[in-house]
Scaffold this motif. Structure first.
Motif, mmCIF file in Angstrom:
data_model
loop_
_atom_site.group_PDB
_atom_site.id
_atom_site.type_symbol
_atom_site.label_atom_id
_atom_site.label_comp_id
_atom_site.label_asym_id
_atom_site.label_seq_id
_atom_site.Cartn_x
_atom_site.Cartn_y
_atom_site.Cartn_z
ATOM 1 N N PRO A 1 9.357 -28.642 30.849
ATOM 2 C CA PRO A 1 9.312 -27.774 29.652
ATOM 3 C C PRO A 1 10.638 -27.689 28.912
ATOM 4 O O PRO A 1 10.662 -27.555 27.690
ATOM 5 N N SER A 2 11.748 -27.819 29.626
ATOM 6 C CA SER A 2 13.070 -27.722 28.989
ATOM 7 C C SER A 2 13.373 -28.919 28.097
ATOM 8 O O SER A 2 14.141 -28.802 27.140
ATOM 9 N N TRP B 1 9.465 -30.119 43.447
ATOM 10 C CA TRP B 1 8.382 -30.605 42.601
ATOM 11 C C TRP B 1 7.968 -29.550 41.576
ATOM 12 O O TRP B 1 7.806 -29.839 40.396
ATOM 13 N N LYS B 2 7.814 -28.295 42.042
ATOM 14 C CA LYS B 2 7.421 -27.219 41.134
ATOM 15 C C LYS B 2 8.522 -26.906 40.129
ATOM 16 O O LYS B 2 8.252 -26.556 38.980
ATOM 17 N N GLN B 3 9.767 -27.060 40.546
ATOM 18 C CA GLN B 3 10.870 -26.865 39.606
ATOM 19 C C GLN B 3 10.826 -27.917 38.498
ATOM 20 O O GLN B 3 11.084 -27.620 37.332
ATOM 21 N N ALA C 1 20.824 -32.843 31.096
ATOM 22 C CA ALA C 1 22.152 -32.283 31.369
ATOM 23 C C ALA C 1 22.334 -30.920 30.715
ATOM 24 O O ALA C 1 23.194 -30.142 31.130
ATOM 25 N N GLY C 2 21.526 -30.645 29.691
ATOM 26 C CA GLY C 2 21.645 -29.369 28.982
ATOM 27 C C GLY C 2 20.717 -28.282 29.475
ATOM 28 O O GLY C 2 20.680 -27.185 28.901
ATOM 29 N N VAL C 3 19.939 -28.559 30.516
ATOM 30 C CA VAL C 3 19.019 -27.548 31.051
ATOM 31 C C VAL C 3 19.813 -26.446 31.750
ATOM 32 O O VAL C 3 20.720 -26.722 32.552
ATOM 33 N N ASP C 4 19.474 -25.198 31.461
ATOM 34 C CA ASP C 4 20.174 -24.054 32.055
ATOM 35 C C ASP C 4 19.937 -24.029 33.565
ATOM 36 O O ASP C 4 18.800 -23.941 34.037
ATOM 37 N N GLN C 5 21.013 -24.068 34.334
ATOM 38 C CA GLN C 5 20.902 -24.086 35.798
ATOM 39 C C GLN C 5 20.396 -22.761 36.359
ATOM 40 O O GLN C 5 19.863 -22.715 37.476
#
Length: 326
Positions: A238-239, A229-231, A211-215
């Motif tokens: 990694p986030s 998939w690549k995202q 939920a804290g990953v930068d959009q």
């Protein structure tokens, strides 16, 4: 003039007496008193239930008698290592270490990545209604008592249980006996039931991290032509990698600590060869045989190994990824 004035101010600041640790602590207590008040119950919990019992570790080096008390009980021979040496030379030592490692490592391999995968799947779901329903469904087993869980497992894997009968029709097992009567099935039953019981609850921390990953990172990846998939591979994982590493270090630090409650409720003397672990051995020695010093020595040995594993895992991950608990 302005430069001269700033120079004098900087000099006054540099020669100002440095406040002592207690002065800084008192100032911080006044400034953040609400946070410290909220922290008091947590501190009391650890003092009472985690640090105070450490006093009892002394009995691992003594011939403890409850009538004499801890301090009055005599020290053991062999420089206080009597019970440690007795355990190392015991016929049970190899079996206990082997079973503990097999069950714990198998649990890590199966149950550690599963909540991460589940959290990633929930993160990709667009239908919020079904997403909430599935999340609740996966959380529910966590709130069921261990006694009830083990009762359900025993019923399911009994000779007439649906799991046993299903596997029997597939030709995998003998349908005339309970699966828990066969030592070869215990690890699988323990690990898979643990996966069912914990996967949803353990996924919560990863869902929170997601939920804290930068959009904006996803937006940049889409502009560069990355599919979902690549995202996930290049942005999502990694986030949350720091969270994954922290949880892995803590999990590796408990490799030698397999809880005795569930195993005691599932095993029997006929399958000790694959089900008996250090914690169940300590339970039998300490509570059933009343050999408190021996049980404490075994438990202390187990805790020292776990501490060494935490330190080692943290050091290795820091060298490989530059991330660790400290």
């Amino acid at each position: 003039m302005e430069l001269s004035r700033k120079k004098k101010e900087n000099t006054a600041i540099s020669i100002a007496p440095k406040k002592s640790y207690w002065q800084r602590l008192c100032r911080d207590l006044k400034k953040n008193r609400t946070a410290y008040i909220l922290f008091i119950p947590v501190l009391l919990y650890y003092l009472v239930f985690c640090y105070k019992p450490m006093y009892g570790l002394i009995i691992a080096f003594k011939d403890y008698s409850p009538y004499k008390g801890i301090m009055a009980s005599p020290w053991t021979s062999d420089f206080g290592l009597k019970y440690f040496l007795s355990f190392f030379q015991s016929v049970y030592f190899g079996r206990l270490i082997r079973n503990t490692l097999i069950i714990s490592i198998t649990s890590i391999v199966v149950t550690f990545p599963a909540p991460i995968i589940l959290a990633l799947l929930f993160n990709e779901m667009q239908a919020k209604k079904y997403k909430g329903f599935l999340q609740t469904l996966t959380y529910l087993p966590h709130f069921i008592s261990t006694v009830v869980i083990c009762g359900m497992i025993r019923m399911f894997v009994d000779y007439d249980g649906f799991i046993t009968q299903t596997l029997a029709k597939m030709g995998v097992v003998d349908g005339t006996l309970s699966l828990l009567s066969n030592k070869n099935y215990f690890v699988a039953i323990y690990v898979l039931s643990g996966l069912w019981q914990t996967i949803g609850w353990n996924a919560i921390i990863y869902i929170s991290a997601l939920a804290g990953v930068d959009q904006e990172l996803y937006e940049a990846a889409r502009i560069d032509g990355a599919n979902r998939w690549k995202q996930t591979i290049h942005v999502t994982i990694p986030s949350i990698m720091m969270t994954i590493i922290m949880m892995l270090i803590l999990r590796l630090g408990s490799v030698m600590s397999v809880g005795y409650e569930k195993i005691i409720l599932l095993y029997n003397a006929g399958i000790y060869e694959t089900s008996d672990v250090i914690s169940t051995f300590v339970y039998r020695k300490g509570l059933l045989d009343a050999d408190w010093s021996y049980a404490t020595a075994v438990g202390l040995f187990n805790s020292v190994i776990n501490l060494a594993l935490v330190l080692t895992a943290n050091k290795i991950t820091k060298k490989l990824t530059d991330m660790g608990l400290w």
